[in-house]
Motif scaffolding. Sequence first.
Motif, PDB file in Angstrom:
ATOM      1  N   LYS A 193       5.301   2.881   9.219  1.00 36.97           N
ATOM      2  CA  LYS A 193       4.201   3.565   9.921  1.00 36.97           C
ATOM      3  C   LYS A 193       4.305   5.084   9.738  1.00 36.97           C
ATOM      4  N   PHE A 194       5.520   5.585   9.776  1.00 34.50           N
ATOM      5  CA  PHE A 194       5.727   7.020   9.554  1.00 34.50           C
ATOM      6  C   PHE A 194       5.317   7.416   8.134  1.00 34.50           C
ATOM      7  N   LEU A 195       5.682   6.594   7.149  1.00 40.08           N
ATOM      8  CA  LEU A 195       5.311   6.908   5.763  1.00 40.08           C
ATOM      9  C   LEU A 195       3.807   6.836   5.564  1.00 40.08           C
ATOM     10  N   MET A 196       3.108   5.957   6.268  1.00 38.00           N
ATOM     11  CA  MET A 196       1.651   5.912   6.185  1.00 38.00           C
ATOM     12  C   MET A 196       1.047   7.220   6.686  1.00 38.00           C
ATOM     13  N   LYS A 197       1.591   7.752   7.785  1.00 33.08           N
ATOM     14  CA  LYS A 197       1.121   9.047   8.289  1.00 33.08           C
ATOM     15  C   LYS A 197       1.448  10.165   7.302  1.00 33.08           C
ATOM     16  N   SER A 198       2.640  10.071   6.692  1.00 31.06           N
ATOM     17  CA  SER A 198       3.024  11.099   5.716  1.00 31.06           C
ATOM     18  C   SER A 198       2.127  11.025   4.489  1.00 31.06           C
ATOM     19  N   LEU A 227      16.472   6.117   3.030  1.00 30.81           N
ATOM     20  CA  LEU A 227      16.498   6.572   1.643  1.00 30.81           C
ATOM     21  C   LEU A 227      16.255   5.398   0.688  1.00 30.81           C
ATOM     22  N   GLN A 228      16.899   4.273   0.953  1.00 28.89           N
ATOM     23  CA  GLN A 228      16.703   3.102   0.100  1.00 28.89           C
ATOM     24  C   GLN A 228      15.239   2.679   0.076  1.00 28.89           C
ATOM     25  N   LYS A 229      14.608   2.694   1.234  1.00 30.70           N
ATOM     26  CA  LYS A 229      13.212   2.265   1.318  1.00 30.70           C
ATOM     27  C   LYS A 229      12.289   3.249   0.616  1.00 30.70           C
ATOM     28  N   ALA A 230      12.534   4.571   0.776  1.00 29.14           N
ATOM     29  CA  ALA A 230      11.704   5.571   0.112  1.00 29.14           C
ATOM     30  C   ALA A 230      11.816   5.462  -1.406  1.00 29.14           C
ATOM     31  N   ASN A 231      13.019   5.264  -1.909  1.00 31.05           N
ATOM     32  CA  ASN A 231      13.206   5.116  -3.353  1.00 31.05           C
ATOM     33  C   ASN A 231      12.586   3.818  -3.859  1.00 31.05           C
ATOM     34  N   ARG A 232      12.646   2.767  -3.042  1.00 29.47           N
ATOM     35  CA  ARG A 232      12.053   1.495  -3.444  1.00 29.47           C
ATOM     36  C   ARG A 232      10.540   1.630  -3.585  1.00 29.47           C
ATOM     37  N   TYR A 233       9.929   2.423  -2.711  1.00 29.25           N
ATOM     38  CA  TYR A 233       8.492   2.664  -2.774  1.00 29.25           C
ATOM     39  C   TYR A 233       8.110   3.638  -3.896  1.00 29.25           C
ATOM     40  N   ASN A 234       9.117   4.337  -4.469  1.00 36.14           N
ATOM     41  CA  ASN A 234       8.826   5.420  -5.430  1.00 36.14           C
ATOM     42  C   ASN A 234       7.928   6.465  -4.767  1.00 36.14           C
ATOM     43  N   PHE A 235       8.258   6.771  -3.498  1.00 39.14           N
ATOM     44  CA  PHE A 235       7.368   7.576  -2.663  1.00 39.14           C
ATOM     45  C   PHE A 235       7.453   9.062  -3.003  1.00 39.14           C
ATOM     46  N   PHE A 236       8.639   9.558  -3.287  1.00 41.74           N
ATOM     47  CA  PHE A 236       8.828  10.982  -3.580  1.00 41.74           C
ATOM     48  C   PHE A 236       9.380  11.145  -4.990  1.00 41.74           C
ATOM     49  N   ASP A 237       9.079  12.301  -5.528  1.00 40.56           N
ATOM     50  CA  ASP A 237       9.596  12.605  -6.858  1.00 40.56           C
ATOM     51  C   ASP A 237      11.120  12.719  -6.837  1.00 40.56           C
ATOM     52  N   GLU A 277       0.808  -1.218   0.000  1.00 35.45           N
ATOM     53  CA  GLU A 277       0.000   0.000   0.000  1.00 35.45           C
ATOM     54  C   GLU A 277       0.842   1.269   0.000  1.00 35.45           C
ATOM     55  N   LEU A 278       2.156   1.136   0.249  1.00 36.56           N
ATOM     56  CA  LEU A 278       3.024   2.317   0.242  1.00 36.56           C
ATOM     57  C   LEU A 278       3.725   2.513  -1.100  1.00 36.56           C
ATOM     58  N   LYS A 279       3.655   1.513  -1.970  1.00 40.61           N
ATOM     59  CA  LYS A 279       4.303   1.650  -3.271  1.00 40.61           C
ATOM     60  C   LYS A 279       3.474   2.562  -4.172  1.00 40.61           C
ATOM     61  N   GLN A 280       4.110   3.581  -4.744  1.00 40.40           N
ATOM     62  CA  GLN A 280       3.419   4.606  -5.530  1.00 40.40           C
ATOM     63  C   GLN A 280       3.693   4.403  -7.014  1.00 40.40           C
ATOM     64  N   THR A 281       2.602   4.326  -7.780  1.00 41.81           N
ATOM     65  CA  THR A 281       2.764   4.312  -9.238  1.00 41.81           C
ATOM     66  C   THR A 281       3.259   5.665  -9.719  1.00 41.81           C
ATOM     67  N   VAL A 282       2.643   6.731  -9.160  1.00 41.75           N
ATOM     68  CA  VAL A 282       3.076   8.105  -9.425  1.00 41.75           C
ATOM     69  C   VAL A 282       3.561   8.676  -8.101  1.00 41.75           C
ATOM     70  N   PRO A 283       4.829   9.065  -8.024  1.00 33.79           N
ATOM     71  CA  PRO A 283       5.336   9.551  -6.726  1.00 33.79           C
ATOM     72  C   PRO A 283       4.709  10.883  -6.339  1.00 33.79           C
ATOM     73  N   PHE A 284       4.755  11.164  -5.063  1.00 35.93           N
ATOM     74  CA  PHE A 284       4.303  12.474  -4.602  1.00 35.93           C
ATOM     75  C   PHE A 284       5.258  13.541  -5.145  1.00 35.93           C
ATOM     76  N   PRO A 285       4.718  14.639  -5.642  1.00 34.00           N
ATOM     77  CA  PRO A 285       5.545  15.629  -6.372  1.00 34.00           C
ATOM     78  C   PRO A 285       6.342  16.534  -5.435  1.00 34.00           C
ATOM     79  N   TYR A 286       7.164  15.936  -4.617  1.00 29.51           N
ATOM     80  CA  TYR A 286       7.932  16.721  -3.667  1.00 29.51           C
ATOM     81  C   TYR A 286       9.390  16.242  -3.679  1.00 29.51           C
TER      82      TYR A 286
END
Length: 706
Positions: free
Chosen positions: A194-199, A102-112, A45-54
């Motif tokens: 859990k932090f990324l879910m809140k974000s 950082l590795q986890k955020a990039n793996r999720y494609n969470f941020f632009d 549920e945290l993996k983003q097809t389109v990352p958040f534009p930030y």
Amino acid sequence: MKKIYFLIIILFLVLTFFSACSNNRDIVEVKYYILDYFPHLDKEELKQTVPFPYSVEITESQIPRSYQRNQIVSKNSINTISYSNEAVWADKLYNSIPQLLLQKANRYNFFDNAQRDFFTTLPDFYIDSFVASIEQVNVNERVSAHVKMDFYLRNAKQNIVVVHRSNRTEPVLDSDMSSIVQTFSVIISEEYDKFLMKSKDYFVNGIESKNLIPELNADKLDNIDDFEKLADDDYEETTGELLVPNLSTSTTAPKVFIRSTETESDYEIDMGEVITLPVGKYTLYLGRGQETEIIHPTEVKPKYRTIVTPTWSSLTIKIIDSGKTNVRMRYEIFKGNSNESVGNDLSASDEVGEENRVWILKPDLYFITVDGASFSSYIDFTTITLESGKHYNLTMVVDPDGTNGKLLGAGIHPQETEALLNESNWNTQNAFHLNFNINANNETEEDSFDENITLSSQLDTRIKYEKDNLNYDGRVNWELGFNKESDQDLKISVDDFRINNTVIYNIWNNIGFYGRLDANSHFLPKRQYFNSETDYLVYNQQGSLIDSLLNKDDITLQDPLFPLTLKEDIGLNWRVGLNRYGNVNFRAGLGWLQTYNNEVLVFDRTDANGFNIYRQIPDTSTRGIATSIVGNFNIPQIRLSWSSTADLLVPLQGDGDPTFEFINVFNLKLIRNVSWDVRFDVNYDKNYRDYFVYKTSSFIRLSYFF
């Protein structure tokens, strides 16, 4: 005097050797650990097809000074921490933790755009992490991994909009540091999710989570080096690790049979051993060889050590007598609510390297009998309730000679429990024996046997050390006896002091290397008494007359300590178990035998004038091929035990004639603490006698153990 000085030097060197061994410390091997990323822990549920534009900068972690050191921290009490000299971080935590984030955020494609540093522009947000503690916790013999840390999402105006605070302690069934560090990584990864879910909730719905926002007053650390970004292929791992905890910590725990449910591949490992396996599902079979076994499913995940949570118990049964001496006796385990037998075995004796069996059982009530008693028996039984994830050491105290029953008491003995908590590998047994002896030997003349009746005592101390494949058995025995015949004064009839040391290191099953160092001597002068006044002459080693005495009723043959005999062997040892009837050790290697006589006299002949001729014998030293057979046998039906040692030393060319020693001790238990012992020895050493010397003794023994 030179020989006495030489003896003192030898004893000093021996003491120095054992002192050095006792103070020896293994060289510490330093191991370096990293916090790792495990893809199988990712949340879909945290993996983003389109990352958040930030754009987001993940800053250095802020860590208290007590946790900034390279050494991994252990906490043994509320107010005490220690630093490991063997386990250190491969990189500074203030750098490795944000790199993991950082590795986890990039793996999720969470941020632009997520980076560790923005050098030319300012990011839209910052992710800060504050680590209050990251430590191994040791409490009540339980090992846990503890991580207390906070995550913050800070906007460009330096306002904190999302906060996640965590304080987790996870038990680690395996005390290996690799498992502990892995648990650190798992905790940080899961709490970061859990932090990324809140974000995500903040970015999508504008909901802020700012509870208990602390002041950002921790000092930043300098000189941060960026990690190179890992390629995606690095995450396509196809193997993982599996560990089945050894609840007993014993090396005799049964092996675990592993079968893949996908490929039907089979593996076999020891409990507590880490094995690398292909990713997939497996079935574990524990307690093989028992009439009941435990089947446990598990799964191996990529780049992850799966530690199986025990749903079973383990049990060791130790049978001793009231003197704390191990007793070899058959026992049987039944399920407590039925007459279904789990299995039976023999308890271990005092033989070097022999250990009690470890049973792997389901949590339940069990009914245990000794000496062939049945499930319906109302004597010779005890019960025990086992809980999952625990090991039990059941001590059963028996009277091997009991006519109406054998069992005296049973349970988890407090002293045994305390000894286990101390994890000592040393075991000491002491005994005092009082013997009534009838002796016969032909040591004086080949065709003439001397007989006497003596009252003697023995002080017997036995020391054992067992760790992994290394076994040490040491024994100190001093026998002192007195003889009183009619019309004669009290005489010393037995004075024998022996030290035996044997070390065995098994390299495969029951085959290994052994080393032996034995010494044999006495403390009091040895005299020969005559029935009437006798004339005798004494000659030295060169054949010169050195003493002439007339009308004497005794002669001193040996001074205190001499002859002193030393034996040293090194070689291969093969141990053969005979189940309930004992075991045999076959040994072969190099051997040395030294005898220091220091003016010891032996009878030579009676000359034509009626003088008894005595001569001094020289010191001897022999080296050659040594072979030994050491056996311990039991016939429980008649309560008879037999220990036997046969030593043959064949000298190398030019070193003299072979020497042979054959020692047999038969023990028949009569009643409690009373037994009948028969000893039969055969010796051949041409330097001392040019014929076989036989020694026999028979005595009733009263024993006290302490």
